[in-house]
Design a protein around this motif. Structure first.
Motif, PDB file in Angstrom:
ATOM      1  N   TYR A  35       0.839  -1.182   0.000  1.00 48.31           N
ATOM      2  CA  TYR A  35       0.000   0.000   0.000  1.00 48.31           C
ATOM      3  C   TYR A  35       0.878   1.237   0.000  1.00 48.31           C
ATOM      4  O   TYR A  35       2.016   1.209   0.472  1.00 48.31           O
ATOM      5  N   GLN A  37       0.461   5.222   1.560  1.00 50.18           N
ATOM      6  CA  GLN A  37      -0.358   6.013   2.473  1.00 50.18           C
ATOM      7  C   GLN A  37      -0.039   7.477   2.273  1.00 50.18           C
ATOM      8  O   GLN A  37       1.113   7.902   2.406  1.00 50.18           O
ATOM      9  N   LEU A  41      -5.937  10.492   2.252  1.00 53.01           N
ATOM     10  CA  LEU A  41      -6.349   9.451   1.291  1.00 53.01           C
ATOM     11  C   LEU A  41      -6.368   8.064   1.904  1.00 53.01           C
ATOM     12  O   LEU A  41      -6.760   7.102   1.239  1.00 53.01           O
ATOM     13  N   GLY A  42      -5.931   7.938   3.122  1.00 50.06           N
ATOM     14  CA  GLY A  42      -5.868   6.616   3.736  1.00 50.06           C
ATOM     15  C   GLY A  42      -4.829   5.755   3.045  1.00 50.06           C
ATOM     16  O   GLY A  42      -3.829   6.247   2.515  1.00 50.06           O
ATOM     17  N   LEU A  43      -5.059   4.453   3.038  1.00 53.58           N
ATOM     18  CA  LEU A  43      -4.167   3.516   2.374  1.00 53.58           C
ATOM     19  C   LEU A  43      -4.766   3.107   1.044  1.00 53.58           C
ATOM     20  O   LEU A  43      -5.955   2.783   0.970  1.00 53.58           O
ATOM     21  N   ASP A  59      -5.417  -0.875  -6.788  1.00 51.38           N
ATOM     22  CA  ASP A  59      -6.104   0.301  -7.308  1.00 51.38           C
ATOM     23  C   ASP A  59      -5.191   1.271  -8.043  1.00 51.38           C
ATOM     24  O   ASP A  59      -5.626   1.993  -8.925  1.00 51.38           O
ATOM     25  N   LEU A  90       3.553   0.899   2.850  1.00 51.68           N
ATOM     26  CA  LEU A  90       3.287  -0.093   3.891  1.00 51.68           C
ATOM     27  C   LEU A  90       3.085  -1.463   3.267  1.00 51.68           C
ATOM     28  O   LEU A  90       2.353  -1.610   2.294  1.00 51.68           O
ATOM     29  N   GLN A 105      -5.054  -8.478   8.517  1.00 49.12           N
ATOM     30  CA  GLN A 105      -3.773  -8.144   7.911  1.00 49.12           C
ATOM     31  C   GLN A 105      -2.800  -7.665   8.992  1.00 49.12           C
ATOM     32  O   GLN A 105      -3.181  -6.958   9.914  1.00 49.12           O
ATOM     33  N   PHE A 107       0.749  -5.552   9.544  1.00 46.18           N
ATOM     34  CA  PHE A 107       1.492  -4.526   8.821  1.00 46.18           C
ATOM     35  C   PHE A 107       2.930  -4.398   9.291  1.00 46.18           C
ATOM     36  O   PHE A 107       3.235  -4.573  10.479  1.00 46.18           O
ATOM     37  N   GLY A 108       3.791  -4.044   8.350  1.00 40.49           N
ATOM     38  CA  GLY A 108       5.140  -3.639   8.681  1.00 40.49           C
ATOM     39  C   GLY A 108       5.167  -2.194   9.142  1.00 40.49           C
ATOM     40  O   GLY A 108       4.147  -1.502   9.102  1.00 40.49           O
ATOM     41  N   PRO A 109       6.335  -1.690   9.574  1.00 36.73           N
ATOM     42  CA  PRO A 109       6.438  -0.333  10.114  1.00 36.73           C
ATOM     43  C   PRO A 109       6.389   0.756   9.054  1.00 36.73           C
ATOM     44  O   PRO A 109       6.213   1.925   9.388  1.00 36.73           O
TER      45      PRO A 109
END
Lengths: 116, 115
Positions: A35, A37, A41-43, A59, A90, A105, A107-109
């Protein structure tokens, strides 16, 4: 605990450079995601992979490609970096739908990429 | 098509007062719904999830959310805010039509907690 690691926390690259972002997970998850970020717009999903050597466009795949040669590793590639690809990236992973808890899900940092 | 709306881009509360972060969604199928939290310079952490079991879901750090199908809402609440709750919160919807369903993130709500 699931651990998702990303190769860099911060990266600075120049326009036109080829950029590799690496993601590794240690829970034998089949599905992996990239993703970006951006504020407000969010992810947004760039690509995902549901198994080794499998990939699907998300997307906003334009300008990106991915590689999944091993189950634990999912790489995001910016073929020719542009300033509009400056963002937080991300990575996430999760099990396949046949496994318990597959909806979540992990997530990584994140990798904050600046393209100059 | 799926979508997620977080009605407030920023919420500010005083320490010790209730927190309400609003989320509305649209989904063609039976969705799973999630709330994630992101503290500054940290990755996303799962707070709680709804996956077609109990409609009132309890999560970590005293947060809970209620799935209301008639209102297509999944608002996040906490009875008493703590300074450590200041963070960005994301509502997420995931459809289950396909095995490899699409996950949609809301734009996020930034929560500030005033001492």
């Amino acid at each position: 605990d699931v651990k998702v690691t990303q190769s860099s926390r911060y990266l600075v690259k120049r326009t036109g450079e080829k950029v590799f972002l690496e993601c590794v997970q240690d829970m034998d998850h089949e599905n992996m995601f990239w993703y970006r970020q951006d504020p407000g717009l969010g992810l947004r999903l760039i690509y995902f992979s549901y198994d080794v050597k499998m990939k699907e466009k998300g997307d906003i795949p334009e300008g990106y490609s991915v590689s999944r040669e091993k189950k634990e590793r999912f790489s995001l590639i910016l073929e020719s970096a542009s300033t509009n690809q400056t963002s937080m990236y991300l990575c996430a992973s999760r099990p396949n739908p046949l496994r318990e808890g597959w909806q979540t899900q992990y997530f990584g940092p994140g990798t904050r990429l600046l393209v100059l | 098509a799926q979508s997620v709306t977080q009605l407030d881009s920023h919420v500010s509360v005083s320490e010790g007062t209730p927190v309400l972060l609003r989320c509305n969604y649209s989904s063609s199928y039976s969705p799973s719904l999630f709330w994630y939290v992101q503290h500054p310079n940290k990755g996303l952490q799962l707070l709680l999830k709804y996956t077609s079991a109990a409609t009132l879901v309890k999560g970590i750090n005293g947060f809970e959310a209620e799935f209301k199908k008639s209102e297509t809402s999944f608002h996040l609440t906490k009875p008493s805010a703590h300074m450590s709750d200041a963070a960005e919160y994301f509502c997420v919807v995931s459809d289950h039509k396909w095995a490899y369903d699409k996950v949609i993130f809301g734009p996020g709500t930034s929560l500030s907690v005033i001492p």
